[in-house]
Motif scaffolding. Sequence first.
Motif, PDB file in Angstrom:
ATOM      1  N   ASP A  74      17.348  -4.763  17.927  1.00 42.09           N
ATOM      2  CA  ASP A  74      17.470  -4.071  16.642  1.00 42.09           C
ATOM      3  C   ASP A  74      16.505  -4.617  15.600  1.00 42.09           C
ATOM      4  N   ASP A  75      16.196  -5.904  15.678  1.00 38.87           N
ATOM      5  CA  ASP A  75      15.397  -6.555  14.643  1.00 38.87           C
ATOM      6  C   ASP A  75      13.910  -6.557  14.979  1.00 38.87           C
ATOM      7  N   TRP A  76      13.097  -6.305  13.954  1.00 41.25           N
ATOM      8  CA  TRP A  76      11.649  -6.339  14.081  1.00 41.25           C
ATOM      9  C   TRP A  76      11.160  -7.737  13.743  1.00 41.25           C
ATOM     10  N   GLN A  77      10.040  -8.126  14.328  1.00 39.60           N
ATOM     11  CA  GLN A  77       9.408  -9.408  14.000  1.00 39.60           C
ATOM     12  C   GLN A  77       7.931  -9.167  13.715  1.00 39.60           C
ATOM     13  N   PHE A  78       7.349 -10.043  12.915  1.00 41.40           N
ATOM     14  CA  PHE A  78       5.931  -9.914  12.593  1.00 41.40           C
ATOM     15  C   PHE A  78       5.077 -10.177  13.828  1.00 41.40           C
ATOM     16  N   THR A  79       3.937  -9.514  13.881  1.00 43.10           N
ATOM     17  CA  THR A  79       2.920  -9.804  14.883  1.00 43.10           C
ATOM     18  C   THR A  79       1.564  -9.705  14.191  1.00 43.10           C
ATOM     19  N   ASP A  80       0.519 -10.113  14.876  1.00 43.19           N
ATOM     20  CA  ASP A  80      -0.807 -10.062  14.260  1.00 43.19           C
ATOM     21  C   ASP A  80      -1.536  -8.780  14.658  1.00 43.19           C
ATOM     22  N   ALA A  81      -2.606  -8.476  13.937  1.00 38.91           N
ATOM     23  CA  ALA A  81      -3.360  -7.239  14.144  1.00 38.91           C
ATOM     24  C   ALA A  81      -3.955  -7.165  15.550  1.00 38.91           C
ATOM     25  N   GLU A  82      -4.398  -8.289  16.077  1.00 39.82           N
ATOM     26  CA  GLU A  82      -5.018  -8.290  17.413  1.00 39.82           C
ATOM     27  C   GLU A  82      -3.995  -7.943  18.491  1.00 39.82           C
ATOM     28  N   THR A  83      -2.828  -8.560  18.437  1.00 39.06           N
ATOM     29  CA  THR A  83      -1.778  -8.274  19.414  1.00 39.06           C
ATOM     30  C   THR A  83      -1.347  -6.818  19.307  1.00 39.06           C
ATOM     31  N   PHE A  84      -1.209  -6.330  18.082  1.00 42.11           N
ATOM     32  CA  PHE A  84      -0.828  -4.945  17.819  1.00 42.11           C
ATOM     33  C   PHE A  84      -1.828  -3.986  18.451  1.00 42.11           C
ATOM     34  N   ALA A  85      -3.121  -4.203  18.195  1.00 42.82           N
ATOM     35  CA  ALA A  85      -4.176  -3.327  18.711  1.00 42.82           C
ATOM     36  C   ALA A  85      -4.245  -3.367  20.238  1.00 42.82           C
ATOM     37  N   GLU A  86      -4.153  -4.553  20.815  1.00 43.72           N
ATOM     38  CA  GLU A  86      -4.204  -4.685  22.277  1.00 43.72           C
ATOM     39  C   GLU A  86      -3.020  -3.972  22.932  1.00 43.72           C
ATOM     40  N   ALA A  87      -1.859  -4.100  22.330  1.00 44.48           N
ATOM     41  CA  ALA A  87      -0.664  -3.466  22.891  1.00 44.48           C
ATOM     42  C   ALA A  87      -0.783  -1.948  22.860  1.00 44.48           C
ATOM     43  N   LEU A  88      -1.233  -1.405  21.744  1.00 46.83           N
ATOM     44  CA  LEU A  88      -1.381   0.050  21.651  1.00 46.83           C
ATOM     45  C   LEU A  88      -2.459   0.551  22.595  1.00 46.83           C
ATOM     46  N   LEU A 137       3.753  -0.111  12.298  1.00 49.44           N
ATOM     47  CA  LEU A 137       2.839  -0.464  11.221  1.00 49.44           C
ATOM     48  C   LEU A 137       3.474  -0.023   9.912  1.00 49.44           C
ATOM     49  N   ARG A 138       3.560  -0.948   8.966  1.00 40.96           N
ATOM     50  CA  ARG A 138       4.103  -0.634   7.638  1.00 40.96           C
ATOM     51  C   ARG A 138       3.053  -0.954   6.588  1.00 40.96           C
ATOM     52  N   ASP A 139       3.023  -0.143   5.550  1.00 45.21           N
ATOM     53  CA  ASP A 139       2.095  -0.385   4.445  1.00 45.21           C
ATOM     54  C   ASP A 139       2.890  -0.988   3.295  1.00 45.21           C
ATOM     55  N   ILE A 140       2.759  -2.303   3.142  1.00 44.75           N
ATOM     56  CA  ILE A 140       3.460  -3.021   2.082  1.00 44.75           C
ATOM     57  C   ILE A 140       2.387  -3.700   1.244  1.00 44.75           C
ATOM     58  N   GLY A 141       1.648  -2.896   0.495  1.00 41.92           N
ATOM     59  CA  GLY A 141       0.515  -3.419  -0.254  1.00 41.92           C
ATOM     60  C   GLY A 141      -0.643  -3.776   0.663  1.00 41.92           C
ATOM     61  N   GLY A 142      -0.616  -3.254   1.858  1.00 39.75           N
ATOM     62  CA  GLY A 142      -1.603  -3.506   2.912  1.00 39.75           C
ATOM     63  C   GLY A 142      -0.892  -3.428   4.246  1.00 39.75           C
ATOM     64  N   PRO A 143      -1.638  -3.372   5.323  1.00 32.52           N
ATOM     65  CA  PRO A 143      -0.994  -3.216   6.635  1.00 32.52           C
ATOM     66  C   PRO A 143      -0.220  -4.461   7.071  1.00 32.52           C
ATOM     67  N   VAL A 144       0.994  -4.242   7.551  1.00 28.84           N
ATOM     68  CA  VAL A 144       1.829  -5.309   8.100  1.00 28.84           C
ATOM     69  C   VAL A 144       2.279  -4.836   9.479  1.00 28.84           C
ATOM     70  N   PHE A 145       2.071  -5.675  10.484  1.00 31.42           N
ATOM     71  CA  PHE A 145       2.311  -5.305  11.872  1.00 31.42           C
ATOM     72  C   PHE A 145       3.606  -5.928  12.378  1.00 31.42           C
TER      73      PHE A 145
END
Length: 67
Positions: free
Chosen positions: A39-53, A23-31
């Motif tokens: 090595d590379d990160w990719q964007f995901t949505d808040a729902e997928t992020f929450a379910e995974a955690l 989770l990064r704060d770039i003017g708001g939460p970015v997942f």
Amino acid sequence: MASMIKLKDILTESKQEAWQYQLRDIGGPVFYRRQSDADDWQFTDAETFAEALAGGAELVKHEETDD
């Protein structure tokens, strides 16, 4: 004859499904997420992020070097 499940197939599948989340704060939460061996990160949505955690996925602290 019934098909046999091979241990190699199970281990390979588990490895492919091992994701890390960030989770990064770039003017708001970015997942973000990445496969554990990538090595590379990719964007995901808040729902997928929450379910995974909630399912026990690894949360990785954001470092400036990740950008």
